[in-house]
Design an enzyme around this catalytic site. Structure first.
Site, PDB file in Angstrom:
ATOM      1  CB  CYS A  95      -0.882  -0.008   1.250  1.00 36.92           C
ATOM      2  SG  CYS A  95      -1.692   1.573   1.574  1.00 36.92           S
TER       3      CYS A  95
ATOM      4  CB  CYS B 125      -5.438   6.105  -3.086  1.00 35.91           C
ATOM      5  SG  CYS B 125      -4.055   5.000  -3.268  1.00 35.91           S
TER       6      CYS B 125
ATOM      7  CB  THR C 287      -4.090   4.570   5.255  1.00 34.61           C
ATOM      8  OG1 THR C 287      -4.838   3.435   5.652  1.00 34.61           O
ATOM      9  CG2 THR C 287      -2.980   4.150   4.303  1.00 34.61           C
TER      10      THR C 287
ATOM     11  CD  GLU D  89      -3.098   1.302   7.938  1.00 31.44           C
ATOM     12  OE1 GLU D  89      -2.311   0.463   8.422  1.00 31.44           O
ATOM     13  OE2 GLU D  89      -3.271   1.441   6.717  1.00 31.44           O
TER      14      GLU D  89
ATOM     15  CG  HIS E  76     -10.321   4.714  -0.589  1.00 32.84           C
ATOM     16  ND1 HIS E  76      -9.183   5.328  -1.070  1.00 32.84           N
ATOM     17  CD2 HIS E  76      -9.888   3.810   0.316  1.00 32.84           C
ATOM     18  CE1 HIS E  76      -8.121   4.821  -0.474  1.00 32.84           C
ATOM     19  NE2 HIS E  76      -8.529   3.895   0.369  1.00 32.84           N
TER      20      HIS E  76
ATOM     21  CE1 TYR F  58      -9.125   0.209  -0.438  1.00 38.91           C
ATOM     22  CE2 TYR F  58      -8.900  -2.014   0.408  1.00 38.91           C
ATOM     23  CZ  TYR F  58      -8.869  -0.659   0.616  1.00 38.91           C
ATOM     24  OH  TYR F  58      -8.570  -0.173   1.859  1.00 38.91           O
TER      25      TYR F  58
ATOM     26  CB  CYS G 248      -3.853  -0.427  -4.719  1.00 36.67           C
ATOM     27  SG  CYS G 248      -5.092  -0.866  -3.478  1.00 36.67           S
TER      28      CYS G 248
ATOM     29  CD  GLU H 224      -5.835  -2.097   3.587  1.00 31.79           C
ATOM     30  OE1 GLU H 224      -6.431  -1.067   3.257  1.00 31.79           O
ATOM     31  OE2 GLU H 224      -5.636  -3.036   2.794  1.00 31.79           O
TER      32      GLU H 224
HETATM   33 FE1  SF4 Z   1      -3.483   1.767   0.116  1.00 35.19          FE
HETATM   34 FE2  SF4 Z   1      -4.876   0.793  -1.923  1.00 35.19          FE
HETATM   35 FE3  SF4 Z   1      -6.091   2.400  -0.127  1.00 35.19          FE
HETATM   36 FE4  SF4 Z   1      -4.278   3.351  -1.875  1.00 35.19          FE
HETATM   37  S1  SF4 Z   1      -6.309   2.469  -2.333  1.00 35.19           S
HETATM   38  S2  SF4 Z   1      -4.408   3.820   0.318  1.00 35.19           S
HETATM   39  S3  SF4 Z   1      -2.823   1.680  -1.995  1.00 35.19           S
HETATM   40  S4  SF4 Z   1      -5.226   0.323   0.251  1.00 35.19           S
END
Ligand code: SF4
Length: 481
Positions: A98, A102, A189, A256, A291, A295, A298, A442
């Site tokens: 991660c 984002c 995060t 975090e 958001h 996922y 990423c 997570e």
């Molecule tokens: Fe992390 Fe993925 Fe969230 Fe970006 S979208 S903060 S890489 S978990």
């Protein structure tokens, strides 16, 4: 735009109050607990500043036409939404973990759109104020974190009904020049290595919850703000820098923190919502939709590395040609690409908001995240299956370096010729880290817990319309009530 070294330097100019394992850190960005996450965020700066990946990593500012990092860019088209997902997969693949930024990116898009809506409805002046703030964020290429999740206390009670009213972040004082906020935000995060924190409400609020309807930007080193950096599975391994057991230089998941706001003063120019609780729900829904779609990007990039690591380990084990192993690798591909397709699809079906920026399709975006809550576990199980029990019993790096047993371990842990036992151990440690409790939890709860997505999914699925369609197709006649 900053490069990675400039980003790290800019962090070191700040004086945040960051605690870890009971101690306030004097030099937090050099501490082994935080350093891997700082490096990962720095990688996003290097990838953007290097000029080699402009198509995904940079964009043109709608505010002043300058070239900016895509992490500070508003989504101005379907193409921007798709490029974001492409960027996330790319960086996920480059770092294998991660990269945190984002959250701030989705927060600026949510605040841009909702401040516009509030101003239109109520004649307030939040949107130009936010525009000013965003211009600085873009110009200085700052990293921002999004702080949405409150401590929540007794979840059967509304924020203002809690025994302790601070269990949700709230405005405790309104002054002519700003507001004073108190409360805590959890699981944030990348907060510890961000320059700015966007505080946002965690749920829609009726008039009696007006004090909890606050959105604002707080500098990481604001007086009254303390951060407590959380523990992760195997985090003491980070202190074994330079060893195989330490894992990659990027760490696992995002790093975090719990953020505690003790009467933090926020000047007016940084306040983007003050009491307009009827708009808090839109802010949460839009932020979450963007958001949750992420996922599929990423986690896909992370899974690319995981898949490669698992295939390499199978090669070392001598099982890569086994049809059952290949079928399991295929299943990983299927899960990852299904989710990537959902993220691209939710972007392709995006719609323009009144403020001009574009929102992903919420049904598909929430479906992506719902899949992640299962698929990341399934991928983890498949990698464990292929890698074998070694993942949980592998001796330490120190044992492999021991003058007494190291040679014996080298002998008995050998795999296919042409690979070192160190390669084998590195692969095991990567798979271990990226399928650990921290990583799995997570995936389950990040960007909202599974039930949060299911609520949106059923709402967005438009059941009444589907029942009408079923009536028509099957010939049941019209509804009578
Ligand atoms: Fe992390 Fe993925 Fe969230 Fe970006 S979208 S903060 S890489 S978990």
């Amino acid at each position: 735009m900053m490069n990675g070294a400039q980003y790290v330097h800019s962090l070191k100019m700040l004086k945040p109050r960051i605690f870890y394992r009971g101690v306030r850190l004097d030099s937090p960005y050099d501490h082994p607990a935080l350093a891997p996450h700082v490096r990962t965020a720095a990688a996003t700066y290097d990838l953007a500043a290097g000029g080699l990946h402009d198509e995904v990593m940079t964009a043109t500012s709608n505010l002043d036409g300058a070239k900016i990092s895509r992490f500070t860019h508003l989504f101005w088209s379907v193409e921007d939404l798709i490029r974001k997902i492409a960027m996330l997969r790319f960086i996920g693949r480059e770092t294998g973990t991660c990269f945190q930024r984002c959250v701030g990116l989705d927060a600026i898009n949510a605040l841009w759109s909702v401040t516009y809506d509030i101003d239109k409805a109520k004649g307030t002046g939040y949107h130009p104020r936010f525009r000013e703030f965003l211009a600085r964020l873009q110009r200085e290429d700052l990293m921002s974190a999004g702080a949405m999740t409150d401590a929540k206390g007794d979840r059967s009670l509304a924020p203002w009904q809690q025994a302790d009213p601070d269990l949700y972040v709230r405005i405790v004082e309104r002054r002519p020049d700003g507001v004073v906020i108190r409360g805590a935000k959890t699981h944030i995060t990348g907060a510890a290595n961000s320059h700015e924190i966007f505080v946002m409400p965690t749920l829609g609020l009726p008039p009696e919850g007006a004090d909890y309807a606050v959105a604002c930007a707080v500098p990481i080193d604001a007086p009254g703000l303390s951060l407590v950096f959380g523990r992760q599975s195997n985090d003491e391994r980070k202190e074994e820098a330079g060893t195989v057991d330490c894992g990659t230089e990027w760490g696992v998941v995002g790093g975090e923190s719990t953020l505690i706001f003790e009467n933090v003063f926020v000047p007016n120019e940084r306040v983007f919502m003050d009491g307009e609780g009827e708009f808090a729900g839109s802010l949460v829904d839009r932020f979450s939709a963007w958001h949750r779609a992420n996922y599929g990007g990423c986690k896909g990039g992370n899974a690319d590395v995981l898949l490669g690591a698992t295939a390499l380990l199978a090669e070392i084990h001598g099982t890569i040609k086994n049809s059952i192993v290949r079928d399991k690798l295929t299943e990983i591909v299927h899960l990852v690409e299904t989710n990537f397709a959902g993220a691209i699809g939710s972007s392709a079906l995006g719609k323009q908001l009144p403020a001009g920026n574009w929102l992903v399709d919420p049904l598909l975006a929430n479906t992506v995240k719902q899949n992640v809550t299962r698929f990341v576990y399934q991928v983890g199980r498949l990698t464990h299956d292929i890698a074998g029990g070694l993942l949980s019993t592998l001796p330490s790096d120190a044992d492999f370096r021991s003058s007494e047993v190291g040679g014996l371990l080298e002998k008995y842990f050998a795999g296919k010729q042409g690979f070192s036992t160190e390669d084998k151990r590195k692969l095991c440690r990567y798979i271990e880290g990226m399928t650990s409790v921290s990583t799995l939890v997570e995936a389950l709860h990040g960007a909202g817990s599974p039930q949060a997505q299911r609520i949106v999914m059923l709402r967005q699925a438009d059941l009444p319309e589907k029942t009408r369609q079923a009536r028509k197709v099957i010939g049941l006649g019209k509804e009578t009530k």
